[in-house]
Scaffold this motif. Structure first.
Motif, PDB file in Angstrom:
ATOM      1  N   ILE A   8       1.439  -1.115  -0.102  1.00 50.19           N
ATOM      2  CA  ILE A   8       0.291  -0.084   0.072  1.00 50.19           C
ATOM      3  C   ILE A   8       0.209   1.784  -0.057  1.00 50.19           C
ATOM      4  O   ILE A   8       0.674   2.076  -0.669  1.00 50.19           O
ATOM      5  CB  ILE A   8      -1.071  -0.190   1.127  1.00 50.19           C
ATOM      6  CG1 ILE A   8      -1.837  -1.183   0.993  1.00 50.19           C
ATOM      7  CG2 ILE A   8      -1.716   1.480   1.307  1.00 50.19           C
ATOM      8  CD1 ILE A   8      -2.636  -1.214   1.953  1.00 50.19           C
ATOM      9  N   LYS A   9       1.847   1.233   0.810  1.00 46.17           N
ATOM     10  CA  LYS A   9       2.964   2.359   0.722  1.00 46.17           C
ATOM     11  C   LYS A   9       3.530   2.195  -0.546  1.00 46.17           C
ATOM     12  O   LYS A   9       4.161   3.674  -0.568  1.00 46.17           O
ATOM     13  CB  LYS A   9       4.357   2.251   1.903  1.00 46.17           C
ATOM     14  CG  LYS A   9       2.956   2.269   3.315  1.00 46.17           C
ATOM     15  CD  LYS A   9       4.399   2.314   4.177  1.00 46.17           C
ATOM     16  CE  LYS A   9       3.735   2.436   5.668  1.00 46.17           C
ATOM     17  NZ  LYS A   9       5.150   2.304   7.243  1.00 46.17           N
ATOM     18  N   ALA A  10       3.714   1.219  -0.955  1.00 53.12           N
ATOM     19  CA  ALA A  10       4.479   1.829  -2.470  1.00 53.12           C
ATOM     20  C   ALA A  10       3.748   1.930  -3.173  1.00 53.12           C
ATOM     21  O   ALA A  10       3.789   2.090  -4.104  1.00 53.12           O
ATOM     22  CB  ALA A  10       5.451  -0.151  -2.794  1.00 53.12           C
ATOM     23  N   GLY A  11       2.256   1.852  -3.221  1.00 52.33           N
ATOM     24  CA  GLY A  11       1.776   2.232  -4.350  1.00 52.33           C
ATOM     25  C   GLY A  11       0.795   0.592  -5.149  1.00 52.33           C
ATOM     26  O   GLY A  11       0.380   0.495  -6.094  1.00 52.33           O
ATOM     27  N   VAL A  12       1.215   0.071  -4.580  1.00 53.66           N
ATOM     28  CA  VAL A  12       1.426  -1.758  -5.777  1.00 53.66           C
ATOM     29  C   VAL A  12       0.166  -2.583  -5.225  1.00 53.66           C
ATOM     30  O   VAL A  12      -0.390  -2.331  -4.702  1.00 53.66           O
ATOM     31  CB  VAL A  12       3.003  -2.163  -5.349  1.00 53.66           C
ATOM     32  CG1 VAL A  12       2.413  -3.722  -6.199  1.00 53.66           C
ATOM     33  CG2 VAL A  12       3.804  -1.863  -5.252  1.00 53.66           C
ATOM     34  N   THR A  13      -0.261  -2.673  -6.714  1.00 55.06           N
ATOM     35  CA  THR A  13      -1.933  -3.111  -6.412  1.00 55.06           C
ATOM     36  C   THR A  13      -1.578  -4.091  -6.542  1.00 55.06           C
ATOM     37  O   THR A  13      -1.346  -4.587  -7.772  1.00 55.06           O
ATOM     38  CB  THR A  13      -3.502  -2.357  -6.853  1.00 55.06           C
ATOM     39  OG1 THR A  13      -2.996  -1.674  -8.426  1.00 55.06           O
ATOM     40  CG2 THR A  13      -3.207  -1.053  -6.404  1.00 55.06           C
ATOM     41  N   GLY A  14      -2.638  -5.170  -6.122  1.00 55.08           N
ATOM     42  CA  GLY A  14      -3.411  -6.141  -7.055  1.00 55.08           C
ATOM     43  C   GLY A  14      -2.691  -7.742  -6.710  1.00 55.08           C
ATOM     44  O   GLY A  14      -2.414  -8.369  -7.438  1.00 55.08           O
TER      45      GLY A  14
ATOM     46  N   ASP B 150       3.118 -11.971  -2.733  1.00 55.87           N
ATOM     47  CA  ASP B 150       3.468 -12.662  -3.967  1.00 55.87           C
ATOM     48  C   ASP B 150       4.869 -12.060  -4.439  1.00 55.87           C
ATOM     49  O   ASP B 150       5.328 -12.736  -5.204  1.00 55.87           O
ATOM     50  CB  ASP B 150       2.549 -12.078  -4.958  1.00 55.87           C
ATOM     51  CG  ASP B 150       0.786 -12.753  -4.496  1.00 55.87           C
ATOM     52  OD1 ASP B 150       0.956 -13.678  -3.606  1.00 55.87           O
ATOM     53  OD2 ASP B 150       0.439 -11.687  -4.246  1.00 55.87           O
ATOM     54  N   LEU B 151       5.298 -11.163  -4.469  1.00 53.58           N
ATOM     55  CA  LEU B 151       6.849 -10.105  -5.203  1.00 53.58           C
ATOM     56  C   LEU B 151       7.519 -10.835  -3.699  1.00 53.58           C
ATOM     57  O   LEU B 151       8.402 -11.306  -5.166  1.00 53.58           O
ATOM     58  CB  LEU B 151       6.251  -8.888  -4.321  1.00 53.58           C
ATOM     59  CG  LEU B 151       5.185  -7.363  -4.431  1.00 53.58           C
ATOM     60  CD1 LEU B 151       4.932  -6.836  -3.880  1.00 53.58           C
ATOM     61  CD2 LEU B 151       5.721  -7.416  -5.911  1.00 53.58           C
ATOM     62  N   ARG B 152       7.371 -11.431  -2.896  1.00 50.12           N
ATOM     63  CA  ARG B 152       8.801 -11.837  -2.639  1.00 50.12           C
ATOM     64  C   ARG B 152       8.784 -13.627  -2.939  1.00 50.12           C
ATOM     65  O   ARG B 152      10.050 -13.441  -3.159  1.00 50.12           O
ATOM     66  CB  ARG B 152       8.429 -12.708  -0.897  1.00 50.12           C
ATOM     67  CG  ARG B 152       9.186 -12.941   0.093  1.00 50.12           C
ATOM     68  CD  ARG B 152       8.779 -12.698   1.548  1.00 50.12           C
ATOM     69  NE  ARG B 152      10.478 -13.288   1.888  1.00 50.12           N
ATOM     70  CZ  ARG B 152       9.422 -13.942   3.238  1.00 50.12           C
ATOM     71  NH1 ARG B 152       8.052 -14.590   3.225  1.00 50.12           N
ATOM     72  NH2 ARG B 152      10.442 -14.865   4.284  1.00 50.12           N
ATOM     73  N   GLY B 153       8.012 -14.350  -3.833  1.00 45.13           N
ATOM     74  CA  GLY B 153       7.382 -14.924  -4.406  1.00 45.13           C
ATOM     75  C   GLY B 153       8.379 -15.298  -5.720  1.00 45.13           C
ATOM     76  O   GLY B 153       9.316 -15.996  -5.913  1.00 45.13           O
ATOM     77  N   THR B 154       8.006 -13.527  -6.156  1.00 46.64           N
ATOM     78  CA  THR B 154       8.577 -13.427  -6.958  1.00 46.64           C
ATOM     79  C   THR B 154       9.948 -13.322  -7.367  1.00 46.64           C
ATOM     80  O   THR B 154      10.372 -13.744  -8.272  1.00 46.64           O
ATOM     81  CB  THR B 154       7.912 -12.076  -7.779  1.00 46.64           C
ATOM     82  OG1 THR B 154       6.114 -12.352  -8.191  1.00 46.64           O
ATOM     83  CG2 THR B 154       8.393 -11.370  -9.263  1.00 46.64           C
TER      84      THR B 154
END
Length: 75
Positions: free
Chosen positions: A4-10, A15-19
């Motif tokens: 949320i702080k980074a403005g990342v949605t969805g 998820d990002l850590r796994g990516t």
């Protein structure tokens, strides 16, 4: 919260850590290196790669062959 702080949605932080795990593997990072960066346990990194990515990514196979050729080519 970090997304949320980074403005990342969805997607979630996980998820990002796994990516990150999969992208680091493609870049040639070893499992212990990936675990150090992402904070996962070694088995967790292996599980993420096995379940979600490694068997389906052609780039990983190509990178492995490239490494083999670079390190074992006749000189």
């Amino acid at each position: 919260m970090a997304c949320i702080k980074a403005g990342v949605t969805g997607v979630t932080f996980h998820d990002l850590r796994g990516t990150a795990v999969t992208r680091l593997a493609i870049a040639g990072a070893a499992v212990p290196e990936i675990a150090t960066i992402t904070g996962h346990k070694l088995k967790e990194v292996g599980s993420i790669l096995d379940a979600h990515y490694m068997s389906r990514d052609r780039a990983l196979g190509q990178a492995a062959i490239r490494k083999l050729e670079e390190n074992h080519s006749p000189k």
